[in-house]
Design a protein around this motif. Structure first.
Motif, PDB file in Angstrom:
ATOM      1  N   ILE A 153       5.315  -3.310   3.076  1.00 41.69           N
ATOM      2  CA  ILE A 153       4.171  -3.427   2.175  1.00 41.69           C
ATOM      3  C   ILE A 153       3.731  -4.881   2.069  1.00 41.69           C
ATOM      4  O   ILE A 153       2.533  -5.200   2.127  1.00 41.69           O
ATOM      5  CB  ILE A 153       4.532  -2.851   0.783  1.00 41.69           C
ATOM      6  N   ALA A 154       4.700  -5.792   1.931  1.00 36.38           N
ATOM      7  CA  ALA A 154       4.359  -7.217   1.831  1.00 36.38           C
ATOM      8  C   ALA A 154       3.781  -7.743   3.137  1.00 36.38           C
ATOM      9  O   ALA A 154       2.830  -8.552   3.140  1.00 36.38           O
ATOM     10  CB  ALA A 154       5.600  -8.015   1.437  1.00 36.38           C
ATOM     11  N   THR A 155       4.312  -7.304   4.259  1.00 41.58           N
ATOM     12  CA  THR A 155       3.781  -7.713   5.565  1.00 41.58           C
ATOM     13  C   THR A 155       2.355  -7.218   5.741  1.00 41.58           C
ATOM     14  O   THR A 155       1.488  -7.933   6.270  1.00 41.58           O
ATOM     15  CB  THR A 155       4.678  -7.178   6.693  1.00 41.58           C
ATOM     16  N   ALA A 156       2.089  -5.985   5.307  1.00 41.98           N
ATOM     17  CA  ALA A 156       0.725  -5.461   5.372  1.00 41.98           C
ATOM     18  C   ALA A 156      -0.210  -6.284   4.499  1.00 41.98           C
ATOM     19  O   ALA A 156      -1.370  -6.536   4.872  1.00 41.98           O
ATOM     20  CB  ALA A 156       0.718  -3.994   4.935  1.00 41.98           C
ATOM     21  N   ALA A 157       0.264  -6.711   3.342  1.00 37.58           N
ATOM     22  CA  ALA A 157      -0.566  -7.545   2.467  1.00 37.58           C
ATOM     23  C   ALA A 157      -0.956  -8.835   3.162  1.00 37.58           C
ATOM     24  O   ALA A 157      -2.120  -9.272   3.111  1.00 37.58           O
ATOM     25  CB  ALA A 157       0.185  -7.842   1.172  1.00 37.58           C
ATOM     26  N   ASP A 158       0.003  -9.473   3.837  1.00 41.55           N
ATOM     27  CA  ASP A 158      -0.280 -10.724   4.536  1.00 41.55           C
ATOM     28  C   ASP A 158      -1.282 -10.532   5.667  1.00 41.55           C
ATOM     29  O   ASP A 158      -2.026 -11.456   6.022  1.00 41.55           O
ATOM     30  CB  ASP A 158       1.018 -11.315   5.087  1.00 41.55           C
ATOM     31  N   ALA A 159      -1.302  -9.323   6.231  1.00 43.71           N
ATOM     32  CA  ALA A 159      -2.232  -9.035   7.329  1.00 43.71           C
ATOM     33  C   ALA A 159      -3.581  -8.525   6.831  1.00 43.71           C
ATOM     34  O   ALA A 159      -4.472  -8.245   7.636  1.00 43.71           O
ATOM     35  CB  ALA A 159      -1.605  -8.005   8.269  1.00 43.71           C
ATOM     36  N   GLY A 160      -3.725  -8.365   5.512  1.00 41.61           N
ATOM     37  CA  GLY A 160      -4.968  -7.848   4.955  1.00 41.61           C
ATOM     38  C   GLY A 160      -5.133  -6.349   5.132  1.00 41.61           C
ATOM     39  O   GLY A 160      -6.252  -5.828   5.045  1.00 41.61           O
ATOM     40  N   THR A 161      -4.038  -5.646   5.362  1.00 40.05           N
ATOM     41  CA  THR A 161      -4.087  -4.198   5.575  1.00 40.05           C
ATOM     42  C   THR A 161      -3.969  -3.478   4.237  1.00 40.05           C
ATOM     43  O   THR A 161      -3.025  -3.741   3.477  1.00 40.05           O
ATOM     44  CB  THR A 161      -2.940  -3.749   6.495  1.00 40.05           C
ATOM     45  N   PRO A 162      -4.905  -2.568   3.920  1.00 41.21           N
ATOM     46  CA  PRO A 162      -4.811  -1.864   2.639  1.00 41.21           C
ATOM     47  C   PRO A 162      -3.589  -0.949   2.573  1.00 41.21           C
ATOM     48  O   PRO A 162      -3.220  -0.308   3.563  1.00 41.21           O
ATOM     49  CB  PRO A 162      -6.109  -1.049   2.572  1.00 41.21           C
ATOM     50  N   VAL A 163      -2.969  -0.901   1.402  1.00 41.32           N
ATOM     51  CA  VAL A 163      -1.792  -0.071   1.169  1.00 41.32           C
ATOM     52  C   VAL A 163      -2.027   0.777  -0.073  1.00 41.32           C
ATOM     53  O   VAL A 163      -2.518   0.277  -1.093  1.00 41.32           O
ATOM     54  CB  VAL A 163      -0.526  -0.931   0.989  1.00 41.32           C
ATOM     55  N   HIS A 164      -1.675   2.042   0.025  1.00 41.18           N
ATOM     56  CA  HIS A 164      -1.709   2.928  -1.130  1.00 41.18           C
ATOM     57  C   HIS A 164      -0.344   3.579  -1.260  1.00 41.18           C
ATOM     58  O   HIS A 164       0.212   4.085  -0.277  1.00 41.18           O
ATOM     59  CB  HIS A 164      -2.782   4.010  -0.974  1.00 41.18           C
ATOM     60  N   VAL A 165       0.212   3.580  -2.468  1.00 48.28           N
ATOM     61  CA  VAL A 165       1.512   4.187  -2.716  1.00 48.28           C
ATOM     62  C   VAL A 165       1.332   5.447  -3.551  1.00 48.28           C
ATOM     63  O   VAL A 165       0.680   5.423  -4.602  1.00 48.28           O
ATOM     64  CB  VAL A 165       2.461   3.215  -3.430  1.00 48.28           C
ATOM     65  N   LEU A 166       1.908   6.548  -3.065  1.00 50.25           N
ATOM     66  CA  LEU A 166       1.965   7.788  -3.830  1.00 50.25           C
ATOM     67  C   LEU A 166       3.318   7.840  -4.523  1.00 50.25           C
ATOM     68  O   LEU A 166       4.355   8.070  -3.881  1.00 50.25           O
ATOM     69  CB  LEU A 166       1.815   8.997  -2.899  1.00 50.25           C
ATOM     70  N   LEU A 167       3.328   7.596  -5.823  1.00 50.26           N
ATOM     71  CA  LEU A 167       4.559   7.686  -6.608  1.00 50.26           C
ATOM     72  C   LEU A 167       4.673   9.119  -7.121  1.00 50.26           C
ATOM     73  O   LEU A 167       3.822   9.591  -7.875  1.00 50.26           O
ATOM     74  CB  LEU A 167       4.534   6.698  -7.765  1.00 50.26           C
TER      75      LEU A 167
END
Length: 474
Positions: free
Chosen positions: A54-68
């Protein structure tokens, strides 16, 4: 299902370090990924299993969505100082803080499935994940728990993710272990390391992952010194997840092919998405990889007594041809060879049949996944013991129809099922017994119900009571 206690030390992280050095897995590459969707059964699973991604995706500007999926209110069932309702509020707040640390722009959906209850609410997760994938930028990487992780919610979440990814173009799946590190052992690993992938984490990402995990003090620190308030993720367990890399598994192509053969029409699969499916062959293979004997059939007094009750319920002293469906390692099969001239045992998994052949050399054995794979022959005794609740309602109905089509008129179907919760089951023993009874064309000959199991004998048209057969009653 794996049995473990998080309060026990578990496998030494150093043992895994030595093992992982020799795995030689391919590297996870997020380049070109349009979006990431992470499935977290409980707050902190997203951080433990995929926080670095998730943190690596953030650094790459990739959107992340988490289903809790759940609020994790069942983490401290024996706590004398807190309640499930208090944990709901606390753990949801911790989740938001941890996710903000990993990826400040990440979004989340917080479902309200009860902790430990995903099996009964899998359609809710399926709908939410399908809706998220429908609008996600492609290619979409789905990250979910490995279904063999040993926790029921993790298994169901992993199965739902695998099913939807297999049916959704432009998506791929990575599965993360959480509790596997604790109960599995590198000396004889059950996890599919031949399908492993590794994501190296730089120092900055590792720091964010560590800070995100620290945002869960309800899990990483004792709630109080009292018994029942112990940390769930203590330092030893956290060490598995704070490595310089994260480990994932990709789906098994052979399993994908088998699933496609069983249901080639993906659209039909999605249309029936709310209907629980039968437990898969792969899940049984994973079970026997962890526990070659399956269950404690020989040592458990419960198992030995239940077998004795089952054998005592048979309305004849001798049978011509017996079929045992789901024979496992052949303990009951061996007993049936003393009551029948010919015995055939079938099981969905290949591994237990090797043990069954050694245990019951007078019987024959075939690997078969009923009802689709049905052995040729006629039977005057069919035994369905402790497996009916692993079948979907439709497969259970088809199994009953198969039995009716191959049972001699003087034959019987004997069923016996556990009445307590089973993390791996699709339904429960009472439901199975009632459904078979509703479908069977004649009244039960025997119906034995006790706290632990329910046993029924369903007769063919020419079966009479033991006393009438013996001429002791008119």
């Amino acid at each position: 299902m794996v049995s473990f206690d998080h309060r026990e030390p578990g496998t030494d992280p150093a043992a895994w370090t030595t093992f992982l050095a020799g795995v030689g897995a391919a590297t996870v590459d997020l380049a070109g990924v349009g979006s990431v969707v992470v499935v977290a059964p409980h707050p902190d699973d997203e951080t433990l299993g995929a926080g670095g991604l998730i943190a690596t995706a953030a650094d790459a500007g990739t959107p992340v969505h988490v289903l809790l999926v759940t609020a994790g209110e069942g983490s401290h069932p024996d706590s004398p100082t807190t309640t499930p309702d208090a944990l709901v509020t606390r753990r949801r707040a911790e989740f938001r803080a941890a996710l903000g640390t990993l990826h400040p722009a990440a979004s989340a959906t917080e479902l309200t499935v009860p902790d430990g209850g995903l099996r009964e609410h899998r359609d809710e997760l399926r709908r939410a994940l399908a809706a998220r994938l429908a609008g996600a930028a492609r290619p979409t990487l789905v990250v979910a728990p490995w279904r063999g992780d040993g926790h029921r919610d993790h298994r169901i979440a992993g199965e739902v993710a695998e099913e939807l990814v297999a049916a959704t173009p432009g998506t791929a799946l990575l599965s993360y272990p959480v509790w596997t590190w604790h109960w599995d052992t590198p000396d004889a690993p059950a996890a599919p390391w031949e399908r492993a992938r590794v994501l190296p984490l730089d120092a900055a990402v590792r720091d964010r992952k560590a800070r995100a995990l620290a945002a869960y003090p309800s899990q990483t620190e004792p709630l109080s010194p009292a018994p029942g308030d112990e940390a769930v993720v203590d330092d030893r367990h956290a060490a598995h997840h704070l490595r310089a890399e994260e480990w994932y598994f990709v789906p098994d192509p052979a399993t994908d092919d088998a699933d496609a053969d069983a249901d080639a029409d993906a659209d039909a699969t999605l249309a029936d998405a709310t209907v629980p499916s039968s437990r898969s062959r792969a899940s049984f293979d994973e079970h026997y990889a962890r526990k070659p004997e399956g269950w404690d059939f020989d040592g458990s007094w419960y198992e030995r007594r239940k077998r004795a009750v089952t054998l005592a319920a048979l309305p004849r002293e001798r049978f011509r041809s017996a079929l045992e469906l789901g024979c496992a390692t052949g303990v009951l099969t061996a007993a049936l060879t003393e009551r029948a001239d010919a015995v055939l045992g079938t099981d969905i998994a290949a591994a237990p049949l090797d043990r069954a052949r050694r245990r019951a050399p007078a019987a024959r054995f075939e690997q078969a996944a009923f009802p689709a794979e049905w052995p040729a022959g006629r039977w005057d005794l069919v035994v369905l013991s402790e497996v009916g609740y692993y079948l979907s309602a439709d497969d259970l109905d088809r199994t009953v129809d198969r039995v009716l089509g191959s049972l001699d008129d003087d034959g019987v179907l004997v069923t016996c099922h556990w009445r307590h919760p089973d993390d791996e089951a699709v339904s429960d023993g009472d439901t199975v017994d009632a459904r078979i009874g509703a479908r069977w064309p004649r009244p039960r000959l025997v119906h034995h119900v006790e706290d632990d199991f329910v046993l029924s004998v369903f007769p063919g048209p020419d079966v009479r009571s033991v006393a009438r057969t013996e001429g002791l009653a008119p």
